[in-house]
Write an enzyme that holds these catalytic residues in place. Structure first.
Site, PDB file in Angstrom:
ATOM      1  N   LYS A  46       0.852  -1.206   0.000  1.00  0.00           N
ATOM      2  CA  LYS A  46       0.000   0.000   0.000  1.00  0.00           C
ATOM      3  C   LYS A  46       0.881   1.247   0.000  1.00  0.00           C
ATOM      4  O   LYS A  46       0.670   2.156  -0.807  1.00  0.00           O
ATOM      5  CB  LYS A  46      -0.889   0.006   1.243  1.00  0.00           C
ATOM      6  N   ASN A  47       1.867   1.279   0.895  1.00  0.00           N
ATOM      7  CA  ASN A  47       2.637   2.513   1.062  1.00  0.00           C
ATOM      8  C   ASN A  47       3.663   2.739  -0.031  1.00  0.00           C
ATOM      9  O   ASN A  47       4.224   3.830  -0.136  1.00  0.00           O
ATOM     10  CB  ASN A  47       3.290   2.541   2.451  1.00  0.00           C
ATOM     11  N   CYS A 140      -5.582  12.293  12.251  1.00  0.00           N
ATOM     12  CA  CYS A 140      -6.346  11.057  12.392  1.00  0.00           C
ATOM     13  C   CYS A 140      -6.086  10.571  13.821  1.00  0.00           C
ATOM     14  O   CYS A 140      -5.420  11.238  14.601  1.00  0.00           O
ATOM     15  CB  CYS A 140      -5.913  10.030  11.350  1.00  0.00           C
ATOM     16  N   ARG A 145      -0.616  14.770  12.417  1.00  0.00           N
ATOM     17  CA  ARG A 145      -0.084  14.525  11.070  1.00  0.00           C
ATOM     18  C   ARG A 145      -0.126  15.770  10.183  1.00  0.00           C
ATOM     19  O   ARG A 145      -0.753  15.813   9.143  1.00  0.00           O
ATOM     20  CB  ARG A 145      -0.833  13.356  10.433  1.00  0.00           C
ATOM     21  N   ASP A 330       4.356   1.284  12.312  1.00  0.00           N
ATOM     22  CA  ASP A 330       3.145   0.588  11.842  1.00  0.00           C
ATOM     23  C   ASP A 330       3.008  -0.806  12.448  1.00  0.00           C
ATOM     24  O   ASP A 330       1.927  -1.389  12.390  1.00  0.00           O
ATOM     25  CB  ASP A 330       3.146   0.466  10.312  1.00  0.00           C
ATOM     26  N   ARG A 422      -8.851  -0.896   4.347  1.00  0.00           N
ATOM     27  CA  ARG A 422      -8.030   0.147   3.697  1.00  0.00           C
ATOM     28  C   ARG A 422      -6.683  -0.421   3.259  1.00  0.00           C
ATOM     29  O   ARG A 422      -6.085   0.033   2.314  1.00  0.00           O
ATOM     30  CB  ARG A 422      -7.782   1.300   4.669  1.00  0.00           C
TER      31      ARG A 422
HETATM   32  C1  EPZ Z   1       3.941   7.278   6.176  1.00  0.00           C
HETATM   33  O1  EPZ Z   1       3.117   8.268   6.744  1.00  0.00           O
HETATM   34  C2  EPZ Z   1       3.092   6.015   6.106  1.00  0.00           C
HETATM   35  N1  EPZ Z   1       1.936   6.262   5.250  1.00  0.00           N
HETATM   36  C3  EPZ Z   1       2.625   5.640   7.507  1.00  0.00           C
HETATM   37  O2  EPZ Z   1       1.883   4.419   7.413  1.00  0.00           O
HETATM   38  C4  EPZ Z   1       3.852   5.406   8.379  1.00  0.00           C
HETATM   39  O3  EPZ Z   1       3.426   5.123   9.696  1.00  0.00           O
HETATM   40  C5  EPZ Z   1       4.719   6.663   8.371  1.00  0.00           C
HETATM   41  O4  EPZ Z   1       5.075   7.007   7.009  1.00  0.00           O
HETATM   42  C6  EPZ Z   1       6.010   6.469   9.146  1.00  0.00           C
HETATM   43  O5  EPZ Z   1       6.731   5.402   8.617  1.00  0.00           O
HETATM   44  C7  EPZ Z   1       2.069   6.117   3.918  1.00  0.00           C
HETATM   45  O6  EPZ Z   1       3.146   5.835   3.407  1.00  0.00           O
HETATM   46  C8  EPZ Z   1       0.831   6.314   3.081  1.00  0.00           C
HETATM   47  P1  EPZ Z   1       5.807  10.867   8.185  1.00  0.00           P
HETATM   48  P2  EPZ Z   1       3.592   9.825   6.712  1.00  0.00           P
HETATM   49  O7  EPZ Z   1       5.640  12.059   7.330  1.00  0.00           O
HETATM   50  O8  EPZ Z   1       4.329  10.098   5.459  1.00  0.00           O
HETATM   51  C9  EPZ Z   1       5.377  14.385  11.342  1.00  0.00           C
HETATM   52  C10 EPZ Z   1      -0.001   3.036   7.639  1.00  0.00           C
HETATM   53  O9  EPZ Z   1      -0.509   2.516   8.629  1.00  0.00           O
HETATM   54  N2  EPZ Z   1       5.221  15.286  10.176  1.00  0.00           N
HETATM   55  O10 EPZ Z   1       7.086  10.079   8.092  1.00  0.00           O
HETATM   56  O11 EPZ Z   1       2.409  10.653   7.037  1.00  0.00           O
HETATM   57  C11 EPZ Z   1       4.220  13.420  11.478  1.00  0.00           C
HETATM   58  O12 EPZ Z   1       3.153  14.011  12.189  1.00  0.00           O
HETATM   59  C12 EPZ Z   1       0.478   4.465   7.724  1.00  0.00           C
HETATM   60  O13 EPZ Z   1       0.191   2.463   6.542  1.00  0.00           O
HETATM   61  C13 EPZ Z   1       5.166  16.662  10.398  1.00  0.00           C
HETATM   62  O14 EPZ Z   1       5.215  17.131  11.526  1.00  0.00           O
HETATM   63  O15 EPZ Z   1       4.600   9.854   7.946  1.00  0.00           O
HETATM   64  C14 EPZ Z   1       4.849  12.268  12.239  1.00  0.00           C
HETATM   65  O16 EPZ Z   1       4.837  12.574  13.618  1.00  0.00           O
HETATM   66  C15 EPZ Z   1       0.179   5.092   9.070  1.00  0.00           C
HETATM   67  N3  EPZ Z   1       5.030  17.483   9.321  1.00  0.00           N
HETATM   68  C16 EPZ Z   1       6.288  12.244  11.726  1.00  0.00           C
HETATM   69  O17 EPZ Z   1       6.506  13.526  11.113  1.00  0.00           O
HETATM   70  C17 EPZ Z   1       4.975  17.010   8.038  1.00  0.00           C
HETATM   71  O18 EPZ Z   1       4.858  17.818   7.089  1.00  0.00           O
HETATM   72  C18 EPZ Z   1       6.556  11.183  10.670  1.00  0.00           C
HETATM   73  O19 EPZ Z   1       5.546  11.290   9.700  1.00  0.00           O
HETATM   74  C19 EPZ Z   1       5.054  15.615   7.837  1.00  0.00           C
HETATM   75  C20 EPZ Z   1       5.175  14.775   8.923  1.00  0.00           C
END
Ligand code: EPZ
Length: 442
Positions: A46-47, A140, A145, A330, A422
């Protein structure tokens, strides 16, 4: 039906998870206590596929994603692409994307809120059409996020970005400017969005402090297959030559490391013995190390992961979630479900998402002894749990409730079922093929 004291009602849960608030239909019935045994095939990731679907827009041609998982998040992204003018067609597990005519650049509020990955279209539509508007994806259950990093990078590449009434607008007169960007902290999505935006920028974009999750490397290799010139794949420093002319491509979606980890740990929780075909063993190091520490045995060759958890019995004194190659966030709640079945004290620290212990209250309804203090959860495992009606609130939390229910004798129900749909294809069929007594009921 249920043991005395087990809950019968599913508490109202945080609708922030899915503000479109679909009817809460669908439930997953499980009669647990059966060690999983057998063989299943791991689905496409998915990711990995969601950013590839977004990146396909960059090319005024046809892209085919082979082995595309048939899951709700992919269908949601497909519908959004259709609303922009992309024509799509499925031939078994191959998804064809005809991106020759992109007519629109605004994403409807309903669509944008349906799935966070719509933010991935920011770099793609700016790169292709020079503009995009979409509603603030919102948080969420697992955390706020924010997408500030995504927006800042687009500004660094010359785009004007502003917000009006919860809608985000980004516009660029002409081509995006190649830039040198150093991310202040690691973000998978911001890294992916920036790579996608750099493809049509004029010049060479350099990205530092990138996330190095496997999904990033898969996106880079997908773009390379479309003739994008890139260097540093797999490292935290990426170099992207913008303006390459892109070509049609047929690309194999890699297997899902989190789905493979889910089935591995479901076998662990039930002390089973499984074979996971097509499991990306080379991407599962941190999970396999924890599995071994608990006493699980495995070996992986030729794309097969053979795992035997019959002797699994050891708690994990401490593990924390980290960016790749550390233990993935995850898998955190899914590991917690396994540790509930292991006698002794374990401790998990969640360092990525501020609210990823939401599922603990559901485990406690089963009798689990878990104490959460700030970012750490202390688990006193091995106490007998009872089955019950369990409330799903988000994707991986739903998976963890299913794993716990599979490990506990008696009938449980996890609802609603839409969160698991999902990200997990053929959940009922796969678990049934492993001997579980499970039904997904509408
Ligand atoms: C990706 O989410 C994955 N989703 C998530 O999987 C996964 O948990 C996550 O990466 C971490 O590995 C997809 O790939 C679709 P991040 P993402 O940006 O990109 C903060 C699942 O279950 N942040 O690495 O949203 C954020 O809040 C999902 O498949 C900011 O503050 O994760 C978090 O605390 C859940 N500002 C941290 O960084 C931003 O602009 C890491 O988030 C972006 C992120």
């Amino acid at each position: 039906m249920y043991k005395e004291g087990s809950p019968t009602s599913c508490d109202a849960y945080d609708r922030v998870t899915d503000p479109v608030g679909e009817d809460e239909v669908g439930e997953i019935w499980i009669e647990g206590g059966v060690p999983l045994q057998g063989k299943i095939q791991i689905q496409g990731s998915k990711n990995a596929v969601l950013p590839m679907m977004a990146a396909a827009i960059l090319h005024e041609g046809i892209t085919c994603l082979v082995g595309c998982p048939q899951i709700e998040d992919v269908y949601a992204m497909e519908q959004i692409l259709n609303s922009l003018g992309v024509k799509t067609a499925w031939v078994e597990h191959s998804l064809y994307l005809d991106c020759r005519n992109i007519e629109k650049t605004d994403i409807s509020p309903g669509d944008a809120r349906r799935m966070r990955s719509t933010v991935m279209l920011l770099g793609a539509l700016l790169g292709r059409k020079g503009k995009i508007s979409f509603s603030q994806p919102g948080g969420c259950v697992i955390g706020k996020r924010p997408i500030d990093l995504h927006l800042q990078t687009m500004q660094a590449m010359g785009a004007a970005v502003w917000e009006e009434e919860e809608t985000i607008y980004a516009e660029m007169k002409g081509q995006l400017r190649a830039a040198r960007v150093t991310f202040p902290f690691v973000s998978v999505g911001a890294t992916e969005n920036s790579i996608i935006a750099a493809v049509n920028a004029n010049g060479i974009t350099q990205l530092e402090n990138c996330a190095i999750e496997p999904e990033i490397s898969h996106l880079c290799r997908f773009l390379q297959a479309m003739d994008v010139e890139m260097k540093g794949i797999g490292t935290s420093s990426l170099w992207i030559q913008g303006g390459c002319s892109l070509r049609d491509v047929k690309y194999e979606v890699p297997p899902d490391r989190i789905v493979a980890g889910t089935y591995l740990l479901a076998a662990a929780a039930t002390r089973g013995k499984v074979i996971l075909e097509n499991a990306p063993v080379e991407e599962m190091g941190a999970v396999l190390r924890i599995y071994e520490k608990m006493g699980g045995q495995w070996n992986g060759n030729g794309g097969k992961l053979m795992a035997n958890a019959m002797k699994l019995s050891r708690p994990i004194s401490y593990v924390k979630t980290e960016c790749y190659p550390g233990f993935p966030t995850d898998m955190q709640s899914i590991l917690m479900a396994v540790l509930l079945t292991v006698k002794g004290n374990s401790r998990i620290e969640e360092t990525i998402f501020e609210d990823r212990f939401r599922v603990v209250s559901e485990f406690q309804k089963m009798g689990a002894q878990i104490e959460v203090k700030e970012r750490q959860a202390s688990i006193h495992g091995g106490v007998s749990l009872f089955p019950g009606r369990l409330c799903a609130q988000e994707l991986r939390g739903s998976a963890s409730l299913i794993v716990a229910a599979l490990a506990v004798k008696g009938e449980s129900v996890v609802s609603p079922s839409r969160f698991i749909e999902r990200g997990y294809e053929n959940l009922e069929k796969n678990f049934s093929n492993l001997g579980a007594r499970i039904r997904v009921r509408e």
